[in-house]
Design an enzyme around this catalytic site. Structure first.
Site, short mmCIF file in Angstrom:
data_model
loop_
_atom_site.label_atom_id
_atom_site.label_comp_id
_atom_site.label_asym_id
_atom_site.label_seq_id
_atom_site.Cartn_x
_atom_site.Cartn_y
_atom_site.Cartn_z
N GLY A 19 0.83 -1.21 0.00
CA GLY A 19 0.00 0.00 0.00
C GLY A 19 0.86 1.25 0.00
N PHE A 22 -1.44 6.91 2.40
CA PHE A 22 -0.88 7.83 3.41
C PHE A 22 0.11 7.14 4.33
CE2 PHE A 22 -4.56 10.41 2.27
CZ PHE A 22 -3.99 11.67 2.27
N VAL A 87 -1.64 -7.63 -3.58
CA VAL A 87 -1.20 -8.65 -2.63
C VAL A 87 -2.42 -9.45 -2.20
CG1 VAL A 87 -0.22 -9.05 -0.34
CG2 VAL A 87 0.84 -7.41 -1.90
N GLU A 183 -19.02 17.08 1.95
CA GLU A 183 -18.16 17.78 0.99
C GLU A 183 -18.67 17.56 -0.43
OE1 GLU A 183 -14.17 16.50 2.04
OE2 GLU A 183 -13.97 18.24 3.34
N ASP A 323 -5.76 2.78 8.12
CA ASP A 323 -7.18 2.40 8.20
C ASP A 323 -7.40 0.91 8.45
OD1 ASP A 323 -7.86 4.98 7.73
OD2 ASP A 323 -8.81 4.64 5.78
N ALA A 334 -6.52 10.42 7.76
CA ALA A 334 -5.16 10.38 7.22
C ALA A 334 -4.08 10.50 8.32
CB ALA A 334 -4.99 11.49 6.20
C1 LIG Z 1 -13.54 10.31 -0.25
C2 LIG Z 1 -12.65 10.32 0.96
C3 LIG Z 1 -12.37 11.51 1.60
C4 LIG Z 1 -11.55 11.54 2.71
N1 LIG Z 1 -11.29 12.75 3.30
C5 LIG Z 1 -10.45 12.80 4.35
C6 LIG Z 1 -10.13 14.05 4.95
O1 LIG Z 1 -10.63 15.10 4.52
N2 LIG Z 1 -9.25 14.05 5.98
C7 LIG Z 1 -8.69 12.91 6.46
O2 LIG Z 1 -7.88 12.96 7.38
N3 LIG Z 1 -8.99 11.70 5.93
C8 LIG Z 1 -9.86 11.63 4.89
N4 LIG Z 1 -10.17 10.41 4.34
C9 LIG Z 1 -9.60 9.19 4.94
C10 LIG Z 1 -8.14 8.99 4.52
O3 LIG Z 1 -8.03 9.11 3.12
C11 LIG Z 1 -7.69 7.63 5.01
O4 LIG Z 1 -7.84 7.57 6.40
C12 LIG Z 1 -6.25 7.35 4.63
O5 LIG Z 1 -6.12 7.31 3.23
C13 LIG Z 1 -5.76 6.04 5.24
O6 LIG Z 1 -4.44 5.80 4.83
P1 LIG Z 1 -3.95 4.31 4.62
O7 LIG Z 1 -2.50 4.40 4.31
O8 LIG Z 1 -4.39 3.44 5.73
O9 LIG Z 1 -4.75 3.79 3.35
P2 LIG Z 1 -4.86 4.41 1.89
O10 LIG Z 1 -4.39 5.80 1.84
O11 LIG Z 1 -6.26 4.13 1.46
O12 LIG Z 1 -3.87 3.54 1.04
C14 LIG Z 1 -4.07 2.17 0.84
C15 LIG Z 1 -3.30 1.74 -0.40
O13 LIG Z 1 -3.25 0.32 -0.42
C16 LIG Z 1 -3.49 -0.15 -1.73
N5 LIG Z 1 -4.01 -1.51 -1.64
C17 LIG Z 1 -5.18 -1.90 -1.08
N6 LIG Z 1 -5.28 -3.24 -1.10
C18 LIG Z 1 -4.15 -3.70 -1.69
C19 LIG Z 1 -3.65 -5.00 -2.01
N7 LIG Z 1 -4.32 -6.10 -1.70
N8 LIG Z 1 -2.46 -5.09 -2.63
C20 LIG Z 1 -1.75 -3.97 -2.95
N9 LIG Z 1 -2.17 -2.72 -2.66
C21 LIG Z 1 -3.34 -2.60 -2.04
C22 LIG Z 1 -4.48 0.87 -2.29
O14 LIG Z 1 -4.44 0.89 -3.70
C23 LIG Z 1 -3.98 2.17 -1.68
O15 LIG Z 1 -3.04 2.81 -2.51
C24 LIG Z 1 -10.99 10.35 3.22
C25 LIG Z 1 -11.26 9.15 2.57
C26 LIG Z 1 -12.08 9.12 1.46
C27 LIG Z 1 -12.37 7.82 0.76
#
Ligand SMILES: Cc1cc2nc3c(=O)[nH]c(=O)nc-3n(C[C@H](O)[C@H](O)[C@H](O)COP(=O)(O)OP(=O)(O)OC[C@H]3O[C@@H](n4cnc5c(N)ncnc54)[C@H](O)[C@@H]3O)c2cc1C
Length: 436
Positions: A19, A22, A87, A183, A323, A334
C-alpha cells in the site's frame, strides 16, 4: 539497487510495504536512508490523495493533480523499488507475500520486515448489490466514473421532455453525512449553481434537488456541536435537504427508499437518478487474510488489532498501520496513518541498528476539518474552532500542505483560484466506454 524482488534478500534486509497510500508512503520515505532494501507494492500505480476525490468527481480538479505516480515520488530513493500488483496473501512461516503482478503472474515476494497499509474499501453493510446503482468514491477510477454520471444527469435532464423526469435527473441523493457526503453535496451544489447554471440555459434551477441521508442524528458526527450546527445551517442555505435518523432500505437506478433508523415504519421513496454512497468504509479483504495468517484479532470494524508498536502480536516483524489497523482505536483518517507510518519507519531503523527505540506509538491529535462550500469550511484544530472563510483558509492550507509534490500544489491552487474567480470548471468530461 534493490536486487531481485522475488528472491530472498541477500546481505541487506528487505522491507516490503503493501500500500502506497498515506501510511505506506510515510514508511517508505522514512526508510530512504536506511541500510535496507524497500519494496512498495500497490495495486494502483499512484498515491491517491483521497480527501480531494470529490473535487475530481465534481469536475473541478484533473485526476493527475491528486494522484502522483508512486514511481515518480520515489524515483530519487535509490534503496526503494515499486511493484504494481495486488497482494493476495501473507505467509509468516515462509516470510513471503503473494502478489498478482502486472504481467499477470502470481508471485511470492520475500520480506524481512512487512508493513501492511492497504486501507479500506466501500462498506455497503451487507448490500453489496447496491454498488452498481449507488457507486462509492474511494478510488480515482470511481471518482472519474462519478464525474461522468453527474454530468450525464444534467445532460439527460436537459433532453427530457417532461418536468417529472427532468426533476428525477436533477435529484442527487448522497447516502452518508460524514465529511465525504457533506463535501460532495456542497461541491455538487456549487457545480450546479455556480457553473452549470450558466451553461444549461433551459434548465430550471429550482428543479435541482440534493438530498443527504444519514442514519445518525447529526451531520459531521465527529465534529463539535457548534461546527455541526453551522454545517447543517449552511447546507440548508445551499438548498440541500438533510434527512437524518434514516437508513437506506432499497437502492436502484431510479432512487432509494429510506426508513427511520429504528423501524421500517414511515419509509419513503426518494426518486433520484443519481445516488452516491458515502456511508462508510471497511478494511480491504487483505485485513481478514492477514489476521487469519497470524492469528491476530480483528475488531468490530474488521480492523486488525495490533500492539502499541503497530506490530502483530507474536509477529514483531509484521506491522499493520492506517485504516486497516486498530491502534488505540484511532479514527480512520489520514493523520493516524501518517503518524503510524513515520513511527514504524523509526522502529524498523532501530531494529536495523541505526536509531534509538522510539518507544510505544503515541498519537498526536491535530484535529479535523471539512469543507462545505467555496467560501466555507469547518475546522477543529486542537480546540481552535473555525468556520466560514477562516475555516476555508485553514482547510485549504492544510490540504495543499499534505498534497504530494510542489507541481501538484501549484496546479491545485491555480485551479481553485481560477474556478473561484470565473465560476468555471475545466474538467467537465463525460467519458464512457462507448463514446470516449
Ligand atoms: C472520499 C474520501 C475523503 C476523505 N477525506 C479525508 C479528509 O478530509 N481528511 C482525512 O484525514 N482523511 C480523509 N479520508 C480518509 C483517509 O483518506 C484515510 O484515512 C487514509 O487514506 C488512510 O491511509 P492508509 O494508508 O491506511 O490507506 P490508503 O491511503 O487508502 O492507502 C491504501 C493503499 O493500499 C493499496 N491496496 C489496497 N489493497 C491492496 C492490495 N491487496 N495489494 C496492494 N495494494 C493494495 C491501495 O491501492 C492504496 O493505494 C478520506 C477518505 C475518502 C475515501
Amino acid at each position: 539497487m534493490t536486487g531481485d524482488l522475488f528472491a530472498p534478500s541477500r546481505g541487506r534486509p528487505r522491507v516490503v510495504i503493501v500500500g502506497g497510500g498515506f501510511g505506506g508512503l510515510r514508511v517508505a520515505r522514512g526508510l530512504r536512508h536506511a541500510r535496507a532494501d524497500v519494496v512498495v507494492i500497490d495495486r494502483v500505480n499512484h498515491h491517491l490523495f483521497q480527501p480531494l476525490l470529490y473535487q475530481v468527481a465534481t469536475a473541478l480538479l484533473p485526476p493527475g493533480d491528486i494522484a502522483p505516480p508512486l514511481r515518480q515520488i520515489l524515483a530519487d530513493q535509490a534503496n526503494t523499488s515499486v511493484l504494481l500488483g495486488e497482494v493476495t496473501a501473507v505467509d509468516p512461516a515462509t516470510r513471503t507475500v503473494r502478489a498478482d503482478t502486472a504481467d499477470g503472474a502470481d508471485r511470492a515476494v520475500p520480506y524481512d520486515y512487512l508493513v501492511i497499509a492497504a486501507g479500506t474499501t466501500d462498506n455497503y453493510f451487507g448490500h453489496d448489490d447496491w454498488a452498481a446503482a449507488a457507486p462509492g468514491m474511494k478510488t480515482l477510477y470511481q471518482a472519474i466514473g462519478l464525474r461522468s454520471r453527474l454530468l450525464h444527469a444534467f445532460e439527460a435532464a436537459a433532453a427530457a421532455p417532461d418536468p417529472g423526469t427532468r426533476r428525477e435527473w436533477l435529484t442527487f441523493a448522497v447516502v452518508g453525512a460524514g465529511p465525504t457526503g457533506v463535501e460532495l453535496a456542497g461541491q455538487l451544489a456549487a457545480l450546479a449553481r455556480r457553473t452549470l447554471r450558466r451553461e444549461f440555459h433551459d434548465l430550471d434551477p429550482t428543479h435541482l434537488r440534493i438530498v443527504v441521508v444519514d442514519a445518525g442524528h447529526h451531520v459531521l458526527a465527529p465534529f463539535p456541536q457548534q461546527l455541526r450546527r453551522h454545517t447543517q445551517r449552511q447546507l440548508r442555505r445551499l438548498g440541500i435537504e438533510i434527512v437524518l435518523g434514516h437508513t437506506a432500505t432499497a437502492v436502484d437506478d431510479t432512487g432509494l427508499t429510506v426508513a427511520p433508523a429504528d423501524s421500517h415504519d414511515g419509509s419513503r421513496r426518494i426518486s433520484a437518478r443519481t445516488v452516491v454512497w458515502a456511508a462508510g468504509v471497511k478494511p480491504v479483504p487483505l485485513a481478514a487474510r492477514l489476521a487469519a495468517a497470524t492469528n491476530a484479532a480483528t475488531d468490530h470494524k474488521g480492523r486488525v488489532v495490533v500492539g502499541d508498536d503497530c506490530a502483530l502480536p507474536g509477529h514483531p516483524d509484521v506491522f499493520a498501520i492506517g485504516d486497516i489497523a486498530n491502534v488505540h482505536d484511532l479514527p480512520g483518517i489520514a493523520e493516524p496513518a501518517i503518524q503510524q507510518g513515520r513511527y514504524v519507519a523509526e522502529l524498523i531503523k532501530h531494529r536495523l541498528g541505526h536509531r534509538p527505540h522510539p518507544g510505544p506509538f503515541r498519537y498526536r491529535d491535530l484535529g479535523i476539518m471539512a469543507t462545505i462550500s467555496p467560501f466555507d469550511a469547518v475546522a477543529d484544530i486542537r480546540g481552535l474552532r473555525l468556520h466560514g472563510p477562516l475555516g476555508k483558509a485553514a482547510w485549504a492550507g492544510v490540504h495543499l500542505g499534505f498534497l504530494v509534490g510542489w507541481a501538484n500544489r501549484a496546479a491545485v491552487l491555480a485551479t481553485w483560484g481560477w474556478a473561484l474567480g470565473t465560476r468555471r470548471r475545466r474538467q467537465q468530461l463525460i467519458l464512457t466506454e462507448a463514446t470516449g
